[in-house]
Motif scaffolding. Sequence first.
Motif, short mmCIF file in Angstrom:
data_model
loop_
_atom_site.label_atom_id
_atom_site.label_comp_id
_atom_site.label_asym_id
_atom_site.label_seq_id
_atom_site.Cartn_x
_atom_site.Cartn_y
_atom_site.Cartn_z
N LYS A 231 9.54 -2.84 10.71
CA LYS A 231 10.11 -2.11 9.58
C LYS A 231 11.59 -1.85 9.81
O LYS A 231 12.43 -2.04 8.90
N LYS A 234 13.63 -5.05 9.45
CA LYS A 234 13.87 -5.44 8.05
C LYS A 234 14.96 -4.57 7.42
O LYS A 234 15.80 -5.07 6.66
N ASP A 455 -0.66 -4.26 6.77
CA ASP A 455 -1.16 -4.41 5.40
C ASP A 455 -0.58 -5.66 4.75
O ASP A 455 0.63 -5.89 4.77
N LYS A 458 2.36 -5.50 -0.07
CA LYS A 458 3.71 -5.01 0.21
C LYS A 458 3.91 -3.57 -0.23
O LYS A 458 4.71 -2.83 0.33
N ASN A 459 3.20 -3.17 -1.29
CA ASN A 459 3.32 -1.80 -1.77
C ASN A 459 1.92 -1.31 -2.14
O ASN A 459 1.36 -1.75 -3.14
N SER A 460 1.37 -0.42 -1.31
CA SER A 460 -0.03 -0.02 -1.53
C SER A 460 -0.18 1.49 -1.51
O SER A 460 -1.16 2.02 -1.02
N HIS A 481 3.14 -12.13 -5.69
CA HIS A 481 4.41 -11.56 -5.20
C HIS A 481 4.22 -10.30 -4.38
O HIS A 481 5.06 -9.93 -3.57
N PHE A 482 3.08 -9.60 -4.59
CA PHE A 482 2.86 -8.34 -3.88
C PHE A 482 2.13 -8.54 -2.55
O PHE A 482 1.76 -7.58 -1.87
N ASN A 484 2.06 -10.29 1.32
CA ASN A 484 2.81 -10.91 2.41
C ASN A 484 2.09 -12.20 2.78
O ASN A 484 1.09 -12.19 3.50
#
Length: 841
Positions: A231, A234, A455, A458-460, A481-482, A484
């Motif tokens: 993280k 990135k 996970d 990407k956004n959960s 798109h959501f 990885n």
Amino acid sequence: MDILKNLPIYEVLNDIKNTLNTNSTVILEAPPGAGKSTVVPLSLLKESWLEDKIIIMLEPRRVAARMVARQMSKLLGEDLGQTIGYQVKMESCFSKQTKLLIVTEAILVRKLQSDQALENVAMIIFDEFHERSIHTDLSLALSLQVQELLRDDLKLLIMSATLNSKELVNLLGQVPVISSRGKIYDVENIYLKESIKQPDFKTINSLLCDTTLKALEENNGDILVFLAGSKEIKNLQISLNEKLKNKKSDIEILPLYSALNKEEQDKALIKSEKRKIILSTNIAQTSLTIEGVRVVIDSGLEKQSSYNYLTSMNHLNLTFISKDSVVQRAGRAGRLSDGKCYRLWHEKKILQETTKPEILRTDLSSFFLEVSLWGIKDTKELKLLDYPSTEIEQSTKLVLQELKMLDENFEITKLGEKALSLGIHPRFAIMILKANELGYAYEATILATLLNEKDIFKNSFNDSNIYSRFVHLYENDIESHFINKYLASNILKQAKFLFKKLNSFEEVKKAKKRVDEKILSVLLLFAYPDRLAKQRGKNSNRYKLSNGKGAIINIEDSLFNERFLVTPILNAQNKDSYISYAVKISLELIQEYFNEYIQRKQTIAYNKESNRFDIREVTNFYKVELTSRAIANDNNIDFSMLFCELIKKEGLELLTWSKKAIDLKNRVNFINEYINDEFVSFKDEDLLRSIEVWLKPYLDDVKSIKQLETLDIYTILLSSIPWEKQQEIDILAPSSLRVPSGSNIKIDYTNIQTPILKVKIQEVFGLHETPKILNGKVALQIHLLSPALRPIQITYDLKSFWQNSYAEVKKELFSKYKKHYWPDNPYEAIATNKTKKNMNK
């Protein structure tokens, strides 16, 4: 191979060889960049003791194992897989010609378990031993036992740049220690200025970005930045891309962490025409020489996994690195030339000497299974630098017993052996093996690898549902798109690898029915029977777990308001943990598949207001109540057992205690206070603990609170004391004492340390000494009373009272109680309980 002569390790090579010729175990200390990871193993390939056997070298990290193997093959002018090979998780490259095999530690443990004598191995090299993973400690301990019991010719070489050799020598005995000289190139360490505040997690990215740009401007060569995790990598990558967008054609910003594929990792490690900024986790901390790196920027942070045995959960903690890690990281800048290391903390900052080893901070389930498979019951039989505490060992083994991997004697079961063969955490292994019985083995391998990775969504934020993730993987629908995509692909790759492993020793079954959310919840509960969660109340986001802990779900989560959940992944907190991953499960499924975990019992509660009992039949899954219903038919109720449980919960006050019963209880407790004898104990906690023994036989006909209250507790307690002990009670702790007046005065044992005799002063005239009980060992505390029964003196020494205090007391009492007898000489006076007028009657 001329390059070897330029490295510091070359100066001690002959010493290493000569020492190994005459010793089976050697310790080598050599600083970063000395050449130990490549030069030493290659230099031993032509030693006579090697014969037709091989050398195994352990590397703590997969990336390092691959890169070291590649570098050594290059030095020999060969392709990888000939003389030099490697074997890591899901990947290997070796042949019949391989003489030096580089492996990660778990691989060696498997080799030892399958062939304890390691017949084809001449030497094991433990590289970067200071990292002290659980597998490093275990593989060294097992290797030492092999060396001691089966193979005295097996050679062990333990190497590190930051090694506590004294600690190792204490463990291994007086083994030779060889030290290489200092680093070949100088590294200038630049600390954070005192005027700059120590950054926190909010400001560290900005400081890292500024420092990287400054280092890029002021220095030549590539830059290696150490960060805590992917993280953070990135975040910094985004910041640097924005700042350097005009120079992007000249500079590459490359991430390096374990979840990247091999090609992406190699891109960061291999020399490039462009100038590189490598953003790395601890993966680049040891063994790797990244050609071109002249500058290291050290955030000083790492993410360290630790296991909380109170919550039975792993924690990933952001911590500051130890001094050992500081040395290792800085060493990356001085491998091939002089370098710089920017340390983003103040020079005065106090750091820990070493990183806490995994054996003292991680889940030890696999460790104890391995030890049991090795055939050892007592961990102390192994030579370990650190041993887990007895409490942790016991709690871990109990969990393995519950999972049926250890039997009642803590010996490994067939199921436990199969679990180890899969090479994953025992929880996941048991899930896969049980899933195979239902025909869902492949589905379980996907589930296991999904839970073991980050996970794929990407956004959960509002979705903890594992099933939604599983479906995408199971149907290979990973292009959204959501999702990885790389991570999802890697999970599927690992799942196929696991499935193939299972197929190698177990017949794989295939269910006729397609997997659905119901089956998925059952598979998860196989692995996590202690993480079944029940909602505490309708519309509540709080749950109680079957291990007794609490958990919270986001009220916007798709699983909010589900009555039962299986919660394998939790963000552990001190009180209630946050549910990260979960799946819903029905009561019917729990009852169908987990009947062996369900306990059925009757419970009783006492309603003081109505003076009635509430008796119910309850089913529990560990510490979670599944169902509860009132029992109407008295014939099905075990009243005696229920009353025992109720009294344990409510206290002994539910019973009726007469003065005789209380007196007997106190007398027995007094005797136990002074005599170390196997006398029955009537302390409250002991009476409650043994209530089934002394009270239960008298409860057969008791079915109401009124009947319970009418029990004669004195007689029940007395009957629990053997006859000969009953006689002792009267001798050692008499209930009363006959005083000179002829009265029998009751002895008060309320304070079991201080028995008290409350008596009117006239009744003890003529009594010279203080009475004693317990065979004359304990003097009574005498409370001398006035004729109106008011205390006038407390004493342990009656003789002293008559001599020193009586005259004054007599004057005071005579003026108040003229009708009573107050002699001048209490020694020879007649004791009486009457007034002067009635004394001669």
